[in-house]
Enzyme design. Structure first.
Site, mmCIF file in Angstrom:
data_model
loop_
_atom_site.group_PDB
_atom_site.id
_atom_site.type_symbol
_atom_site.label_atom_id
_atom_site.label_comp_id
_atom_site.label_asym_id
_atom_site.label_seq_id
_atom_site.Cartn_x
_atom_site.Cartn_y
_atom_site.Cartn_z
ATOM 1 N N HIS A 124 0.319 5.724 1.133
ATOM 2 C CA HIS A 124 -0.545 6.751 1.706
ATOM 3 C C HIS A 124 -0.247 8.104 1.051
ATOM 4 C CE1 HIS A 124 -1.429 3.757 4.671
ATOM 5 N NE2 HIS A 124 -0.194 3.769 5.153
ATOM 6 N N HIS B 67 4.844 0.401 0.669
ATOM 7 C CA HIS B 67 5.332 -0.380 1.805
ATOM 8 C C HIS B 67 4.398 -1.541 2.113
ATOM 9 C CE1 HIS B 67 2.504 2.559 3.520
ATOM 10 N NE2 HIS B 67 2.235 1.633 4.431
ATOM 11 N N ARG C 41 -4.381 0.655 -1.878
ATOM 12 C CA ARG C 41 -3.823 -0.696 -2.000
ATOM 13 C C ARG C 41 -3.328 -0.945 -3.416
ATOM 14 N NH1 ARG C 41 -8.029 -1.895 1.532
ATOM 15 N NH2 ARG C 41 -9.452 -2.239 -0.222
ATOM 16 N N GLN D 64 0.818 -1.207 0.000
ATOM 17 C CA GLN D 64 0.000 0.000 0.000
ATOM 18 C C GLN D 64 0.849 1.254 0.000
ATOM 19 O OE1 GLN D 64 -1.175 0.349 4.651
ATOM 20 N NE2 GLN D 64 -1.942 -1.508 3.629
ATOM 21 N N GLU E 155 4.216 7.804 8.711
ATOM 22 C CA GLU E 155 4.214 6.931 9.877
ATOM 23 C C GLU E 155 5.623 6.419 10.179
ATOM 24 O OE1 GLU E 155 2.437 2.834 8.722
ATOM 25 O OE2 GLU E 155 1.731 4.230 7.173
#
Length: 319
Positions: free
Chosen positions: A66, A141, A161, A64, A83
């Site tokens: 972001h 990642h 995804r 996926q 993250e």
């Protein structure tokens, strides 16, 4: 002024675990739990900027990516998602994927998502307890099986995804192509001790992640100037009014809390909404000496150190 013992929410996932010990006792033979999310105890308070989670993986997660803030805002969302992961435990052979193993064009990435070959184009690498991985928005990642990971992130669930290991969920081809970094991620930064007790693991525009290691039977004061999340990963202590052991988390903001460390010492993952480490975050109450000024030991020619009992590596992507 705010100091709260964080609430915990469980989230069932097909790739999750039935046994969450020692981090939590919510495991069940009937439902696989993939995530523990920590929330503020004050339910009427505004949403914090950061989200702290624990991930439990018995299967590979989807590949996926972001979006960053700019792209998320074109979708009407407040922010994107950068993250960082800290590996709490890992089975033999556990891996994570961070970035691509070669540069791609947008057309090549689109084709790789469509035909599934993206699964062979991400850069898988070993993951061991104490490893730190930084995943900026736009980095393709995935997290492999056999891991327990503490994750701190911008508060967003927006995920595109690219590959889902046969689970037949929707893929987000065009969105992923639009936001993905098409170059391999750089992984050349190492954690650095700020003081004997404080190790900076990651710092970026949205948060700082530190590991705090305090000796047994000591007394300290935590001075949380900004939104701060803490997770106990070893030992125990009384922190403010709460007794905290492994798996307990807290939220603090513009507040101070006395930490009375137990006989086995204390290790806390501490994340706060800032772009650089905060001076004076910890104060030693036993000898009344303030936290030393923050210093980057690498600039002084001293290599980063780690406690002998806790492995620590870092795999940071580029900011």
């Amino acid at each position: 002024m705010t100091f709260e013992h964080a609430n915990v929410r469980t989230s069932c996932k097909p790739w999750g675990s039935h046994d969450l010990r020692p981090w939590n006792r919510s495991g069940s033979p009937d439902a696989a739990i993939g995530e523990l999310r920590f929330d503020r105890a004050e339910t009427q308070a505004p949403d914090p900027a950061l989200l702290l989670k624990l991930l439990f993986t018995k299967q590979k997660l989807s590949i996926q990516v972001h979006p960053d803030d700019a792209f998320a805002q074109t979708m009407g969302l407040a922010n994107g998602k950068t993250e960082a992961w800290y590996v709490l435990s890992a089975e033999d052979g556990a891996q994570v994927a961070i970035g691509l193993d070669r540069p791609l064009t947008q057309s090549q990435l689109r084709d790789a998502i469509t035909d599934g070959s993206i699964a062979d184009l991400v850069k898988w690498q070993p993951a061991e307890p104490g490893d730190v991985f930084f995943v900026p928005a736009g980095t393709i990642h995935a997290i492999g099986a056999g891991l327990v990971i503490a994750e701190i992130q911008q508060r967003s669930d927006t995920t595109f995804r690219l590959f889902d290991h046969g689970r037949s969920r929707e893929l987000h081809v065009e969105q992923a192509v639009a936001v993905a970094d098409l170059e391999p991620a750089r992984m050349d930064k190492m954690p650095v001790h700020l003081t004997v007790e404080r190790m900076k693991l990651v710092s970026c525009a949205f948060f700082v992640l530190e590991r705090i290691d305090l000796p047994p039977d000591a007394n300290w004061e935590l001075q949380a100037q900004r939104e701060t999340w803490g997770l106990v990963t070893a030992g125990d202590a009384t922190i403010g009014s709460m007794h905290a052991g492994i798996g307990d988390a807290f939220f603090a903001e513009t507040d101070q809390a006395v930490i009375k460390v137990g006989r086995n010492g204390l290790t806390i993952l501490l994340a706060y909404a800032d772009s650089a480490p905060q001076p004076g975050l910890l104060r030693d109450l036993d000898d009344r000496k303030s936290d030393h000024a923050i210093r980057d030991l690498t600039l002084a020619g001293i290599s980063s150190r780690k406690p002998a009992s806790v492995p620590l590596r870092s795999m940071e992507g580029h900011p």
